[in-house]
Design a protein around this motif. Structure first.
Motif, mmCIF file in Angstrom:
data_model
loop_
_atom_site.group_PDB
_atom_site.id
_atom_site.type_symbol
_atom_site.label_atom_id
_atom_site.label_comp_id
_atom_site.label_asym_id
_atom_site.label_seq_id
_atom_site.Cartn_x
_atom_site.Cartn_y
_atom_site.Cartn_z
ATOM 1 N N TYR A 120 57.367 7.973 64.749
ATOM 2 C CA TYR A 120 56.047 7.338 64.790
ATOM 3 C C TYR A 120 55.979 6.144 65.736
ATOM 4 C CZ TYR A 120 54.480 10.120 60.818
ATOM 5 O OH TYR A 120 54.129 11.155 60.004
ATOM 6 N N TRP A 121 57.110 5.646 66.166
ATOM 7 C CA TRP A 121 57.107 4.458 67.006
ATOM 8 C C TRP A 121 56.549 4.762 68.392
ATOM 9 C CZ3 TRP A 121 62.745 2.387 65.959
ATOM 10 C CH2 TRP A 121 62.793 1.815 64.691
ATOM 11 N N SER A 122 55.808 3.818 68.911
ATOM 12 C CA SER A 122 55.333 3.894 70.290
ATOM 13 C C SER A 122 56.500 3.561 71.215
ATOM 14 C CB SER A 122 54.210 2.872 70.503
ATOM 15 O OG SER A 122 54.728 1.551 70.367
ATOM 16 N N PHE A 123 56.296 3.753 72.522
ATOM 17 C CA PHE A 123 57.350 3.369 73.457
ATOM 18 C C PHE A 123 57.648 1.877 73.347
ATOM 19 C CE2 PHE A 123 58.706 1.542 77.474
ATOM 20 C CZ PHE A 123 59.960 2.130 77.542
ATOM 21 N N PHE A 124 56.595 1.084 73.194
ATOM 22 C CA PHE A 124 56.771 -0.364 73.053
ATOM 23 C C PHE A 124 57.685 -0.679 71.865
ATOM 24 C CE2 PHE A 124 55.522 -4.530 71.423
ATOM 25 C CZ PHE A 124 55.580 -5.308 72.564
ATOM 26 N N GLU A 125 57.497 0.013 70.745
ATOM 27 C CA GLU A 125 58.327 -0.217 69.555
ATOM 28 C C GLU A 125 59.756 0.275 69.761
ATOM 29 O OE1 GLU A 125 55.204 -0.012 65.881
ATOM 30 O OE2 GLU A 125 55.415 1.800 67.113
ATOM 31 N N LEU A 126 59.932 1.409 70.427
ATOM 32 C CA LEU A 126 61.284 1.894 70.735
ATOM 33 C C LEU A 126 62.036 0.861 71.575
ATOM 34 C CD1 LEU A 126 60.489 5.601 71.729
ATOM 35 C CD2 LEU A 126 61.518 4.827 69.589
ATOM 36 N N ARG A 127 61.357 0.377 72.588
ATOM 37 C CA ARG A 127 61.949 -0.622 73.490
ATOM 38 C C ARG A 127 62.267 -1.909 72.733
ATOM 39 N NH1 ARG A 127 58.806 -2.743 78.938
ATOM 40 N NH2 ARG A 127 60.640 -3.432 80.096
ATOM 41 N N HIS A 128 61.348 -2.321 71.866
ATOM 42 C CA HIS A 128 61.559 -3.545 71.086
ATOM 43 C C HIS A 128 62.749 -3.391 70.137
ATOM 44 C CE1 HIS A 128 59.363 -7.054 68.833
ATOM 45 N NE2 HIS A 128 60.595 -7.364 69.165
ATOM 46 N N HIS A 129 62.911 -2.216 69.552
ATOM 47 C CA HIS A 129 64.043 -1.974 68.650
ATOM 48 C C HIS A 129 65.372 -2.072 69.416
ATOM 49 C CE1 HIS A 129 66.121 -0.513 65.090
ATOM 50 N NE2 HIS A 129 66.837 0.243 65.901
ATOM 51 N N VAL A 130 65.449 -1.448 70.573
ATOM 52 C CA VAL A 130 66.674 -1.522 71.380
ATOM 53 C C VAL A 130 66.936 -2.973 71.777
ATOM 54 C CG1 VAL A 130 67.774 -0.824 73.549
ATOM 55 C CG2 VAL A 130 66.513 0.866 72.191
ATOM 56 N N HIS A 131 65.903 -3.674 72.193
ATOM 57 C CA HIS A 131 66.034 -5.092 72.528
ATOM 58 C C HIS A 131 66.616 -5.874 71.340
ATOM 59 C CE1 HIS A 131 64.756 -9.171 73.765
ATOM 60 N NE2 HIS A 131 64.406 -9.291 72.497
ATOM 61 N N THR A 132 66.055 -5.647 70.155
ATOM 62 C CA THR A 132 66.504 -6.355 68.957
ATOM 63 C C THR A 132 67.962 -6.039 68.645
ATOM 64 O OG1 THR A 132 64.247 -6.395 68.102
ATOM 65 C CG2 THR A 132 66.013 -6.735 66.503
ATOM 66 N N LEU A 133 68.362 -4.786 68.818
ATOM 67 C CA LEU A 133 69.772 -4.412 68.595
ATOM 68 C C LEU A 133 70.701 -5.194 69.514
ATOM 69 C CD1 LEU A 133 69.805 -0.520 68.267
ATOM 70 C CD2 LEU A 133 70.234 -2.213 66.475
ATOM 71 N N LEU A 134 70.343 -5.261 70.781
ATOM 72 C CA LEU A 134 71.204 -5.959 71.744
ATOM 73 C C LEU A 134 71.267 -7.450 71.461
ATOM 74 C CD1 LEU A 134 72.703 -4.611 74.251
ATOM 75 C CD2 LEU A 134 71.018 -3.195 73.144
ATOM 76 N N ARG A 135 70.145 -8.049 71.129
ATOM 77 C CA ARG A 135 70.129 -9.486 70.797
ATOM 78 C C ARG A 135 70.882 -9.743 69.491
ATOM 79 N NH1 ARG A 135 69.054 -12.151 75.458
ATOM 80 N NH2 ARG A 135 67.072 -11.516 76.297
ATOM 81 N N SER A 136 70.718 -8.862 68.506
ATOM 82 C CA SER A 136 71.425 -9.008 67.224
ATOM 83 C C SER A 136 72.928 -8.869 67.405
ATOM 84 C CB SER A 136 70.936 -7.961 66.226
ATOM 85 O OG SER A 136 69.572 -8.131 65.951
ATOM 86 N N GLU A 137 73.302 -8.011 68.318
ATOM 87 C CA GLU A 137 74.733 -7.812 68.607
ATOM 88 C C GLU A 137 75.359 -9.116 69.091
ATOM 89 O OE1 GLU A 137 77.799 -4.641 68.895
ATOM 90 O OE2 GLU A 137 75.839 -4.748 67.970
#
Length: 173
Positions: A120-137
């Motif tokens: 259900y995620w938009s491209f913006f949400e997919l991108r934001h999730h990957v961004h959050t993973l990298l920052r959380s890492e």
């Protein structure tokens, strides 16, 4: 509304590198793009390949029959995979880590069907999730690996599959 538009304008003009002396004077940027920067098809498909290679390498390293069996407590071994470093660098290079995403992108909660939620995620949400993973890492500082957790949960794999196969994410021809 006007303040937000002014802030957007300031952000765009600050980062717009209109070289005074021409294209021959362009330089490589040292920071990630803005969330407003376009990701092209090649970048999206490259990240999908990097996710696939990372999953295969992790399964092979831990001799796990499926991602659900990945030993999360062995994240330090996961960090040593060349595919891990390629994924991290690739996420930046492919434009999925941005300078201006707000903290806390979309997540998959325990008990939720991963493919359904990510579907259900938009491209913006997919991108934001990957961004959050990298920052959380980075914030985890070696004590855990949100990337490894996302891989084991199946969220990262679902993102890769969407990037590779979901034409709704792409502009029409």
């Amino acid at each position: 509304m006007n303040a937000e538009r002014d802030a957007d304008h300031d952000e765009l003009t600050l980062h717009a590198s209109a070289p005074a002396t021409g294209l021959s004077q362009q330089r490589i940027r040292r920071r990630p793009p803005s969330k407003r920067s376009v990701v092209n098809e090649f970048q999206a498909r490259a990240l999908a390949l990097l996710i696939d290679h990372l999953e295969k390498a992790a399964l092979h390293l831990f001799e796990a029959p499926s991602r659900e069996r990945l030993p999360l407590e062995r994240h330090e071994e996961f960090f040593a995979l060349p595919e891990y470093q390629l994924f991290v660098e690739g996420a930046y290079a492919c434009g999925f880590v941005c300078t201006d995403f707000a903290p806390g992108g979309p997540t998959v909660e325990r008990g939720e069907r991963v493919e359904e939620v990510v579907g259900y995620w938009s491209f913006f949400e997919l991108r934001h999730h990957v961004h959050t993973l990298l920052r959380s890492e980075r914030w985890a500082d070696g004590y855990s690996s949100p990337i490894f957790q996302s891989l084991a949960l199946g969220a990262l794999t679902a993102i890769g599959q969407r990037l590779a196969n979901d034409d709704k994410l792409y502009e029409p021809y």
